[in-house]
Scaffold this active site. Structure first.
Site, PDB file in Angstrom:
ATOM      1  CB  CYS A   1      -0.756   0.256   0.883  1.00 58.64           C
ATOM      2  SG  CYS A   1      -2.163   1.219   0.722  1.00 58.64           S
ATOM      3  CB  CYS A   2       3.831   1.935   1.830  1.00 63.14           C
ATOM      4  SG  CYS A   2       3.075   2.265   3.216  1.00 63.14           S
TER       5      CYS A   2
ATOM      6  CB  CYS B   1      -1.992   6.657   6.977  1.00 65.90           C
ATOM      7  SG  CYS B   1      -1.353   7.133   4.928  1.00 65.90           S
TER       8      CYS B   1
ATOM      9  CB  CYS C   1      -1.119   2.508   9.324  1.00 68.25           C
ATOM     10  SG  CYS C   1      -2.050   2.488   7.990  1.00 68.25           S
TER      11      CYS C   1
ATOM     12  CB  CYS D   1       6.807   4.334   4.323  1.00 68.79           C
ATOM     13  SG  CYS D   1       7.023   5.692   4.453  1.00 68.79           S
TER      14      CYS D   1
END
EC number: 1.8.4.10
Length: 244
Positions: free
Chosen positions: A114-115, A203, A206, A231
């Site tokens: 995702c990162c 985020c 997270c 990340c």
């Protein structure tokens, strides 16, 4: 800037001379930018604008930030009267990723993928346009990945031999207390989430507040092992970097 002498720069500066490091880096490079997201970065901005009013600043908008963080970015923009280049993920790649994996795949698969879409790819795109960048990384943020951090280095993760990229970490030897002392003395704006128990802010899905006596990075990706809480923005911390 191919004639930049990294070794000479390092030998002519002390690791605790953050403001001198920033001002010298701004003199060495015209095409240089500050990466902005948190408390450390706005300290850099505060130092930088005292030397150069038109300093280049960019911030990554992952699309999943806290509302307080979006307000904070705007607050900093107005406070310093600067432009902030907002970098967003590639729409098609993000759409394909969320279609396949959903909106919360990181809880099961880890945060790296995702990162990669939301942070690393936009960062790589931005850094490809620069000769150097300035970050707010500190050694004590993560003893597993940042304890060897230099205040000036050749970025072996995002730069190439053909297009070298230099990275400056003026706060490498600062502590969290140093950062907050500076913020208080110079009345630097900060994210209101810090008053709600958040220390390291990323985020919204997270990031969570930390408990008393927990390390500041414990609130990031708390469902994962704590050794390598990066990340990918500073992937060079996890691999050997090439020295000039």
């Amino acid at each position: 800037m191919s004639n930049f002498d990294l070794d000479a720069f390092i030998s002519s500066h002390k690791a605790d001379e953050a403001q001198k490091i920033i001002h010298s880096a701004l003199k060495e490079f015209d095409n240089i930018a500050i990466s902005f997201s948190g408390a450390e970065d706005v300290v850099l901005i505060d130092m930088a604008v005292k030397a150069k009013k038109d300093v280049q600043v960019f911030s990554l908008d992952t699309g999943r930030l806290h509302p307080e963080t979006y307000r904070y970015i705007e607050q900093v923009r107005k406070h310093y009267n600067i432009n902030i280049d907002i970098m967003s993920p590639d729409a098609e790649k993000l759409e394909a990723f969320t279609k396949e994996k959903g909106l919360f795949s990181f809880y099961e698969d880890g945060h790296k993928e995702c990162c990669g879409v939301r942070k690393v790819a936009p960062l790589r795109k931005k850094l490809a346009t620069l000769d150097a960048w300035i970050t707010g990384q500190r050694k004590d943020q993560s003893h597993g990945t940042r304890n060897q951090l230099d205040f000036a280095e050749l970025d072996g993760a995002f730069g190439t031999e053909e297009s070298p990229l230099y990275k400056f970490n003026p706060l490498a030897n600062w502590s969290s207390e140093d950062v907050w002392n500076y913020i208080k003395v110079f009345e630097v704006p900060f994210n209101e989430l810090h008053q709600k128990g958040f220390t390291s802010i990323g985020c919204e899905p997270c990031t969570r507040p930390v408990l008393p006596n927990q390390h500041e990075r414990e609130g990031r990706w708390w469902w994962e092992e704590s050794e390598h809480k990066e990340c990918g923005l500073h992937v060079g911390n996890l691999i050997p970097t090439k020295q000039a």
